[in-house]
Design an enzyme around this catalytic site. Sequence first.
Site, short mmCIF file in Angstrom:
data_model
loop_
_atom_site.label_atom_id
_atom_site.label_comp_id
_atom_site.label_asym_id
_atom_site.label_seq_id
_atom_site.Cartn_x
_atom_site.Cartn_y
_atom_site.Cartn_z
N ARG A 120 -2.71 6.77 1.21
CA ARG A 120 -3.19 7.80 2.13
C ARG A 120 -2.17 8.39 3.10
NH1 ARG A 120 -8.11 4.66 4.51
NH2 ARG A 120 -6.65 2.96 4.16
N ASP A 142 -7.51 -1.11 -6.83
CA ASP A 142 -8.01 -1.78 -5.62
C ASP A 142 -8.41 -3.20 -6.00
OD1 ASP A 142 -8.88 -1.20 -2.68
OD2 ASP A 142 -10.46 -2.43 -3.53
N TYR A 201 -15.78 -9.87 0.86
CA TYR A 201 -16.38 -8.55 0.64
C TYR A 201 -17.71 -8.66 -0.10
CZ TYR A 201 -12.21 -6.10 2.24
OH TYR A 201 -11.19 -5.61 3.01
N ARG A 219 -6.43 13.40 -3.91
CA ARG A 219 -7.66 12.70 -3.53
C ARG A 219 -8.74 13.68 -3.07
NH1 ARG A 219 -11.50 10.90 -2.46
NH2 ARG A 219 -12.12 9.07 -1.25
N ARG A 233 0.83 -1.21 0.00
CA ARG A 233 0.00 0.00 0.00
C ARG A 233 0.86 1.26 0.00
NH1 ARG A 233 -5.27 -1.94 1.59
NH2 ARG A 233 -5.99 0.10 0.96
O1 1CP Z 1 0.13 1.18 -3.07
C1 1CP Z 1 -0.83 0.44 -3.05
O2 1CP Z 1 -0.71 -0.75 -2.78
C2 1CP Z 1 -2.15 1.06 -3.32
C3 1CP Z 1 -3.09 0.26 -4.15
C4 1CP Z 1 -4.07 -0.55 -3.34
C5 1CP Z 1 -4.02 -1.92 -3.07
C6 1CP Z 1 -2.92 -2.90 -3.42
C7 1CP Z 1 -5.27 -0.05 -2.77
C8 1CP Z 1 -5.69 1.36 -2.80
N1 1CP Z 1 -5.97 -1.10 -2.25
C9 1CP Z 1 -5.22 -2.25 -2.41
C10 1CP Z 1 -5.57 -3.62 -2.03
C11 1CP Z 1 -6.67 -3.85 -1.07
N2 1CP Z 1 -7.90 -3.23 -1.01
C12 1CP Z 1 -6.67 -4.88 -0.12
C13 1CP Z 1 -5.55 -5.88 0.06
C14 1CP Z 1 -4.44 -5.32 0.89
C15 1CP Z 1 -4.70 -5.20 2.36
O3 1CP Z 1 -5.06 -6.20 3.00
O4 1CP Z 1 -4.48 -4.10 2.86
C16 1CP Z 1 -7.88 -4.83 0.57
C17 1CP Z 1 -8.33 -5.73 1.70
C18 1CP Z 1 -8.65 -3.79 -0.01
C19 1CP Z 1 -10.03 -3.39 0.36
C20 1CP Z 1 -10.08 -1.95 0.68
N3 1CP Z 1 -10.11 -0.96 -0.25
C21 1CP Z 1 -10.02 -1.33 1.95
C22 1CP Z 1 -9.98 -2.05 3.29
C23 1CP Z 1 -11.38 -2.10 3.80
C24 1CP Z 1 -11.56 -2.97 5.03
O5 1CP Z 1 -11.88 -4.14 4.89
O6 1CP Z 1 -11.39 -2.45 6.14
C25 1CP Z 1 -10.06 0.06 1.75
C26 1CP Z 1 -10.03 1.15 2.78
C27 1CP Z 1 -10.10 0.27 0.35
C28 1CP Z 1 -10.10 1.57 -0.36
C29 1CP Z 1 -8.75 1.94 -0.83
N4 1CP Z 1 -7.97 1.16 -1.65
C30 1CP Z 1 -6.79 1.82 -1.92
C31 1CP Z 1 -6.85 3.09 -1.23
C32 1CP Z 1 -5.78 4.14 -1.28
C33 1CP Z 1 -8.07 3.15 -0.57
C34 1CP Z 1 -8.60 4.31 0.26
C35 1CP Z 1 -9.49 5.12 -0.61
C36 1CP Z 1 -9.32 6.59 -0.39
O7 1CP Z 1 -8.29 7.17 -0.78
O8 1CP Z 1 -10.26 7.17 0.15
#
Ligand code: 1CP
Length: 338
Positions: free
Chosen positions: A27, A72, A147, A36, A23
Site C-alpha cells: 500500500r 496474505d 484471526y 488496487r 510488506r
Molecule cells: O510485500 C508483502 O509482504 C506483501 C504481502 C503480504 C504479507 C506478507 C500481505 C499483503 N499480507 C502479509 C502478511 C500478513 N497479513 C500479516 C503478517 C505480517 C504483519 O504482521 O504485518 C498479517 C498479520 C496479515 C493480516 C492482514 N492482512 C492485515 C492486518 C490486519 C490487522 O490485524 O490489523 C491486513 C490489513 C491484511 C490485508 C492485506 N494483506 C496484504 C495487503 C497489501 C493488505 C491490504 C489489502 C489492501 O490492499 O486493501
Amino acid sequence: MNDRFLRACRRQPVDRTPIWIMRQAGRYLPEYRELRSRVEFLDLCRTPELAAEVTLQPLRRFPLDAAILFSDILLPLDAFGISMTFTPGPRIAEPIRSRAQVDALQARPAGEAVPFVADAVRLLRRELNGRTPLIGFCGAPFTLAAYLVQGEGKEGFGAVKRMMFHEPATLEVLLDKLAAAMVDYLRLQIQGGVQAVQIFDSWAGILGATDYARFALPYVRAIVNGVRESGVPVIYFVNGAPHLIEAAASAGADVLGVCWRMPIDHVAARVGPGVALQGNLDPHALFADAAVVRERATDVLRRMAGRPGHIMNLGHGILPETPIASVEVLIETVQCAN
Ligand code: 1CP
C-alpha cells in the site's frame, strides 16, 4: 545471481548486508494503489499474473536483495473452506469458537485449494530469472488462530485467549490442524520454486512465556521440521516478543526475525551465534528526515557488524503512508555501509 540474502540466511560471508522490507509489496507504493483501485485484494492474490506483478513492483523501484510473494497469511485457509473478506483487514465470515467447529475443519490439499499460489511462484521464478531470490511465507499457527477465533484483527485478541483458558484442548486441536496445513502450503510454494520461507508470528507477543511455550512454539517447530528436508532456509518472525526471544530462537529456524522493540545486538547476545538475525529498524523511523533514517539504519548495522548472518529489514511491516524517499535512503545506507 544475487545470493547475499540466501548466504546471510545460512550465516555465510557476504560482500555487504542484504536488505528486503517486510510488506515491501503493497500500500505505500502508488503503483500498487493504482492497480488496487481497479482490482479487489483477493482477486489480486488469486490471479497469478497480478500477484506476480505486485511482487515485482518494489523491485523495479529499489535494488532489494529479495522478493516476497504477494499474498496474505489468511489465503491458505481457503483449504478449510473458511470464507473471508478484506476491508482492508481480514474478516472471517464465521469465527471458529467451538469444539464442534474445530472438529469439522478438514483441509483440502493446498495444491487444490490455492493452486494460483504455485502458479504465481513459477511465473515469478521465470521473471526474476535468477537475479533476485524469492521468499514464500505463511502465518504461524497461533497468529492464524488469533484471526480465526476473533474473526478479525483486534489488539489483544480476547477471543483466542478466552479459548486458551476455557478450552485449551480445543485450541490445541485447531493449532495442530493449522500447522499441518501450513506444512502442506509451504511445500507447495517450495515445489513451485521459492528459495526461502518466512513464518509470520505477528501476534505471539500477546502470550506470556509459559503459554507461548505451549500454544505457539511447538506448532512453529512442527512447520520448521516439516519443511526442513527441502533445504530451503526458514525465517521465523515474532512480533512484540522481547520476553520470548530465547524460546523463539529455539524453534529451529535458520533466521530469527526480530521486532523493533529491542536493540538487535542485545538479541544477538541472548540467542548466541547459532541463528541468523533479521531486522530491526522501527517502521516509524521512515517518517523521519533523511538524516535520522540514515543514523537509525547505521545504528542497526553497527550493532550487527562482524556477526555472520544479518539481514537488514524493518522490525515489522512497512506502514502504508511511508514516504518512498525514506525507503530509498534506507536502502542506500545499507548498500554504502560496507
Ligand atoms: O510485500 C508483502 O509482504 C506483501 C504481502 C503480504 C504479507 C506478507 C500481505 C499483503 N499480507 C502479509 C502478511 C500478513 N497479513 C500479516 C503478517 C505480517 C504483519 O504482521 O504485518 C498479517 C498479520 C496479515 C493480516 C492482514 N492482512 C492485515 C492486518 C490486519 C490487522 O490485524 O490489523 C491486513 C490489513 C491484511 C490485508 C492485506 N494483506 C496484504 C495487503 C497489501 C493488505 C491490504 C489489502 C489492501 O490492499 O486493501
